[in-house]
Design a protein around this motif. Structure first.
Motif, PDB file in Angstrom:
ATOM      1  N   ASP A 130       0.847  -1.184   0.000  1.00  0.00           N
ATOM      2  CA  ASP A 130       0.000   0.000   0.000  1.00  0.00           C
ATOM      3  C   ASP A 130       0.888   1.242   0.000  1.00  0.00           C
ATOM      4  N   TRP A 131       0.257   2.403  -0.189  1.00  0.00           N
ATOM      5  CA  TRP A 131       1.001   3.656  -0.081  1.00  0.00           C
ATOM      6  C   TRP A 131       1.410   3.843   1.371  1.00  0.00           C
ATOM      7  N   LYS A 132       2.655   4.251   1.536  1.00  0.00           N
ATOM      8  CA  LYS A 132       3.148   4.442   2.901  1.00  0.00           C
ATOM      9  C   LYS A 132       3.419   5.904   3.141  1.00  0.00           C
ATOM     10  N   ALA A 133       3.461   6.267   4.415  1.00  0.00           N
ATOM     11  CA  ALA A 133       3.854   7.640   4.755  1.00  0.00           C
ATOM     12  C   ALA A 133       5.305   7.829   4.346  1.00  0.00           C
ATOM     13  N   ALA A 134       5.624   9.029   3.887  1.00  0.00           N
ATOM     14  CA  ALA A 134       6.957   9.263   3.343  1.00  0.00           C
ATOM     15  C   ALA A 134       8.044   9.053   4.376  1.00  0.00           C
ATOM     16  N   ASP A 135       7.747   9.318   5.636  1.00  0.00           N
ATOM     17  CA  ASP A 135       8.824   9.198   6.619  1.00  0.00           C
ATOM     18  C   ASP A 135       9.145   7.748   6.978  1.00  0.00           C
ATOM     19  N   GLU A 136       8.373   6.811   6.427  1.00  0.00           N
ATOM     20  CA  GLU A 136       8.788   5.418   6.603  1.00  0.00           C
ATOM     21  C   GLU A 136       9.881   5.045   5.617  1.00  0.00           C
ATOM     22  N   GLU A 137       9.912   5.748   4.496  1.00  0.00           N
ATOM     23  CA  GLU A 137      10.849   5.404   3.436  1.00  0.00           C
ATOM     24  C   GLU A 137      12.054   6.339   3.393  1.00  0.00           C
ATOM     25  N   PHE A 138      11.831   7.582   3.776  1.00  0.00           N
ATOM     26  CA  PHE A 138      12.907   8.561   3.695  1.00  0.00           C
ATOM     27  C   PHE A 138      13.229   9.058   5.097  1.00  0.00           C
ATOM     28  N   SER A 139      14.471   9.476   5.263  1.00  0.00           N
ATOM     29  CA  SER A 139      14.838  10.039   6.555  1.00  0.00           C
ATOM     30  C   SER A 139      14.269  11.442   6.658  1.00  0.00           C
ATOM     31  N   GLY A 180       4.848  20.997  11.411  1.00  0.00           N
ATOM     32  CA  GLY A 180       5.260  21.532  12.712  1.00  0.00           C
ATOM     33  C   GLY A 180       5.461  20.417  13.713  1.00  0.00           C
ATOM     34  N   GLU A 181       4.385  20.019  14.352  1.00  0.00           N
ATOM     35  CA  GLU A 181       4.499  18.872  15.255  1.00  0.00           C
ATOM     36  C   GLU A 181       3.777  17.671  14.641  1.00  0.00           C
ATOM     37  N   GLY A 182       3.179  17.901  13.494  1.00  0.00           N
ATOM     38  CA  GLY A 182       2.418  16.828  12.846  1.00  0.00           C
ATOM     39  C   GLY A 182       3.328  15.838  12.140  1.00  0.00           C
ATOM     40  N   HIS A 183       2.759  15.131  11.219  1.00  0.00           N
ATOM     41  CA  HIS A 183       3.511  14.124  10.500  1.00  0.00           C
ATOM     42  C   HIS A 183       3.615  14.546   9.036  1.00  0.00           C
ATOM     43  N   TRP A 184       4.516  13.891   8.304  1.00  0.00           N
ATOM     44  CA  TRP A 184       4.651  14.187   6.885  1.00  0.00           C
ATOM     45  C   TRP A 184       3.437  13.625   6.150  1.00  0.00           C
ATOM     46  N   ARG A 185       2.935  14.417   5.223  1.00  0.00           N
ATOM     47  CA  ARG A 185       1.728  13.984   4.524  1.00  0.00           C
ATOM     48  C   ARG A 185       2.051  13.250   3.227  1.00  0.00           C
ATOM     49  N   SER A 186       3.263  13.413   2.728  1.00  0.00           N
ATOM     50  CA  SER A 186       3.606  12.803   1.452  1.00  0.00           C
ATOM     51  C   SER A 186       3.523  11.287   1.535  1.00  0.00           C
TER      52      SER A 186
END
Lengths: 377, 325
Positions: free
Chosen positions: B161-170, B266-272
């Motif tokens: 499935d599509w993953k949040a970008a911060d799982e794949e990129f630092s 900000g304090e949220g998560h990456w949306r990509s």
């Protein structure tokens, strides 16, 4: 009548002098230069805001040509203001919010009170039967029906709006052309309506929407400088969830009931030859802003004095020093506090924050339109 | 493996566009109904958090057209990329109904395909068509957008499935992408990490930029107007068509990042979102033949039919006078 009034306003606006002297602490009014400074700050800190040129023929010469007004597009508005009508039951549900970065400390003086925090829950009569009982259910016995019934009754222009929402079928040329695209394209996502699941949403919150769809409207919000009132002025253009422009009566659904039709009206937008937009009339802006600024200023001055006393200032000062420093020229009571002759010792709240504060004030008039993106910080 | 479903673009016509159209029609076009170029723009998809339920609600996948659309030097909203299109206004409602829409649509699709095959350029990938009829006396505007997108056969499927970008990129890599795109917004880009450093390049430099890069470290990126978690935005379709047509050898499996973070969270998560897309073999037999295209926008009722903007409540002087009490 309205046309005459608008002509009168236009003439009055033309004749009134441009405010030269800074008065923002004394009267809550600002000069065009301060408007630009505050706008620059807003656009830098919150990049959803940007400057626009507007129609060249309507440009105001007291503002820079490329900084005529501020705009932010696609501001979400999840619910109608009528769905926010509060009951006495959630009066005490208050919570302090601290916007640390905004005022750069965690000082208590910077905290804002968020009221009615637990409101979503108190609506759930099954979960909170005790509280519901406290509401006197005069006519219809069922506690839940009483609340939502009252809310439904409050909604403003509801009938007319929902009728106007579906355009007359006769008006749309009958030309459905399903054969334009041969087959269903398997790689096209189904229309993505912002669907809300049925749990946690009271019928009264969803309002006119059918089938538990949240009607996510979006707004384009503009801030212009009003020369006569010497304050910023806010303008709204709305779109419904199908991205068709909202009619005035639909826009008024998003204005809190105290202000609709009184302070919020449809006026010609000053930076366009033909455009009409909903606007909050600025006649009371200055006095409200003055009150808010006085209150905030007190906190900011105390904080600055405390920081100076502790001597831990330099880092913070550098960070803030990037901002165009403007000192209010007046001699109000604030300046008496800041009597020490040092240059930038205790300056109080700077005018750069004016629009940030202004947005918080506007947010009270249009509670469901999230103009105040500054809370994200 | 599920088929990738793309979120169609939705047109968002700002009222100033209709005002500009009125002036343009009266002063410039008059009875001329030849096609004129217009410029629209889109930016990354946004979602808002519902304060009451705590859920993320994604806002539409919008292509907005504003009052500057006819001008050469239009001022774009921040973080958005321009898209050029063809605008055709009809003089009567009968002309509007009778127009051969298939021909108009195909001509735009042909132009896109030509830009891919001949120019090897990505500049025209999101080219669109707008046909209108303006009932100036009643302040009613009938309009229909088309966003031609090439249909991939067989369809693209997604490995996982599509993953949040911060799982794949630092975190650092994502910040680097954000800063690059912040200074230089672009609709499509390539990403590689060479010696720990992340670099971006335009898609046109695919051959040189990815020459030394092993295929599992290559990433294709695009500014994603969609905010739906598992539906990438419409522009990706033509980017994939471009890659398949221009670089058939190395593009049957691609790692794609749907870029949705115009601001640092900000304090949220990456949306990509990141996903690995692949296309089954047998597709590249005739890579230069134009695939079929789809993309007429549906109306409010979900049918293939024009939309109407009724601006009478906001433009008609008599109705404005009524509500101004």
């Amino acid at each position: 009548m309205h046309a005459i009034q608008q002509q009168y306003w236009a003439v009055r606006d033309y004749l009134s002098p441009v405010l030269k002297e800074s008065k923002f602490k004394e009267h809550g009014r600002i000069t065009p230069e301060e408007f630009v400074a505050a706008g620059d700050f807003l656009a830098y800190k919150f990049p959803v805001w940007s400057w626009e040129r507007g129609d060249a023929s309507k440009a105001r010469d007291y503002l820079p040509a490329d900084k005529q007004y501020l705009v932010t597009r696609g501001v979400p508005c999840l619910r109608r203001a009528t769905a926010l009508a509060y009951t006495d039951a959630d009066e005490d549900a208050e919570r302090l919010l601290s916007f640390g970065d905004l005022s750069s400390t965690g000082n208590e003086a910077d905290e804002w009170v968020e009221t009615h925090t637990g409101r979503a829950n108190t609506h759930d009569s099954a979960a909170n039967p005790g509280e519901i009982d406290e509401i006197p259910d005069a006519d219809d016995g069922a506690g839940d029906g009483g609340v939502s019934g009252a809310m439904g009754g409050l909604s403003l222009g509801d009938q007319g709006a929902s009728a106007g929402e579906i355009p007359d079928m006769d008006d749309i040329p009958d030309m459905e052309e399903e054969d334009l695209e041969a087959a269903e394209d398997e790689a096209t996502a189904a229309p993505t309506k912002p669907v809300a699941d049925s749990e946690g949403l009271e019928p009264c919150e969803v309002e006119v929407a059918k089938g538990n769809l949240l009607q996510v409207r979006t707004y384009d919000v503009m801030i212009t400088y009003d020369k006569y009132y010497q304050t910023p002025r806010i303008w709204l253009i709305g779109y419904d969830e199908n991205r068709t422009p909202l009619t005035p009566s639909q826009i008024f659904q998003d204005v809190s009931a105290d202000h609709a039709f009184k302070t919020v009206t449809i006026e010609p937008f000053p930076h366009s030859a033909t455009l009409q937009a909903a606007s909050v009339h600025p006649c009371k802006h200055a006095s409200v802003m003055k009150k808010v600024i006085e209150r905030m200023n007190q906190g900011v001055i105390e904080e600055q004095q405390a920081r100076r006393a502790s001597g831990g200032a330099p880092v913070q000062k550098d960070k803030r020093g990037k901002w165009l420093f403007r000192r209010a020229s007046g001699n109000g009571k604030d300046d008496k506090i800041s009597a020490p002759p040092g240059e930038e010792d205790v300056e109080g709240m700077r005018v750069d924050f004016y629009l940030v504060v202004f947005l918080k004030f506007i947010a009270s008039i249009v509670p469901t339109i999230e103009v105040d993106s500054t809370t994200a910080f | 493996m599920p088929i990738v479903q793309f979120a169609p673009l939705n047109s968002l016509v700002e009222p100033p566009f209709w005002h500009a159209l009125t002036d343009f029609k009266i002063d410039v076009l008059r009875l001329d109904d030849t096609a004129v170029p217009v410029t629209a723009s889109y930016s990354a998809g946004r979602s808002v958090k519902d304060r009451e339920t705590g859920r993320e609600i994604s806002l539409g996948c919008n292509l907005s057209v504003n009052g500057d659309a006819y001008k050469e030097d239009l001022q774009l909203p921040p973080h958005s990329v321009p898209v050029t299109g063809i605008f055709k206004n009809f003089n009567t409602i009968e002309d509007f109904k009778a127009a051969d829409k298939t021909v108009l649509f195909n001509s735009v699709a042909d132009e896109i395909w030509k830009s891919i095959i001949e120019d090897r350029s990505t500049a025209q990938l999101s080219r669109f068509l707008l046909i209108t009829f303006a009932d100036l006396k009643k302040y009613k505007y009938y309009y229909w957008f088309a966003f031609p997108a090439f249909v991939a056969k067989p369809a693209w499927v997604i490995d996982d499935d599509w993953k949040a970008a911060d799982e794949e990129f630092s975190e650092d890599a994502l910040v680097a992408i954000q800063q690059d795109l912040h200074t230089n917004p672009r609709p499509f880009f390539l990403i590689r990490t060479s010696s720990g450093k992340l670099e971006l390049a335009p898609v046109e430099s695919y051959d040189t930029f990815f020459a030394e890069v092993p295929s599992e470290q290559r990433t294709i990126g695009f500014l994603d107007p969609s905010a739906a978690p598992s539906n990438p935005g419409w522009p990706l379709r033509n980017l994939l068509a471009y890659l398949r047509a221009v670089h058939p050898a190395s593009t049957s499996k691609l790692r794609v990042i749907c870029w949705r973070d115009t601001e640092l969270p900000g304090e949220g998560h990456w949306r990509s979102r990141v996903g690995v897309l692949s296309q089954a073999a047998g597709a590249s037999a005739e890579a230069h033949a134009k695939p079929g295209a789809v993309g007429w926008e549906k109306n409010v009722q979900g049918k293939l039919a024009p939309r109407m903007a009724d601006l009478a409540p906001m433009m008609d002087p008599t109705r404005l006078a009524d509500q101004a009490v």
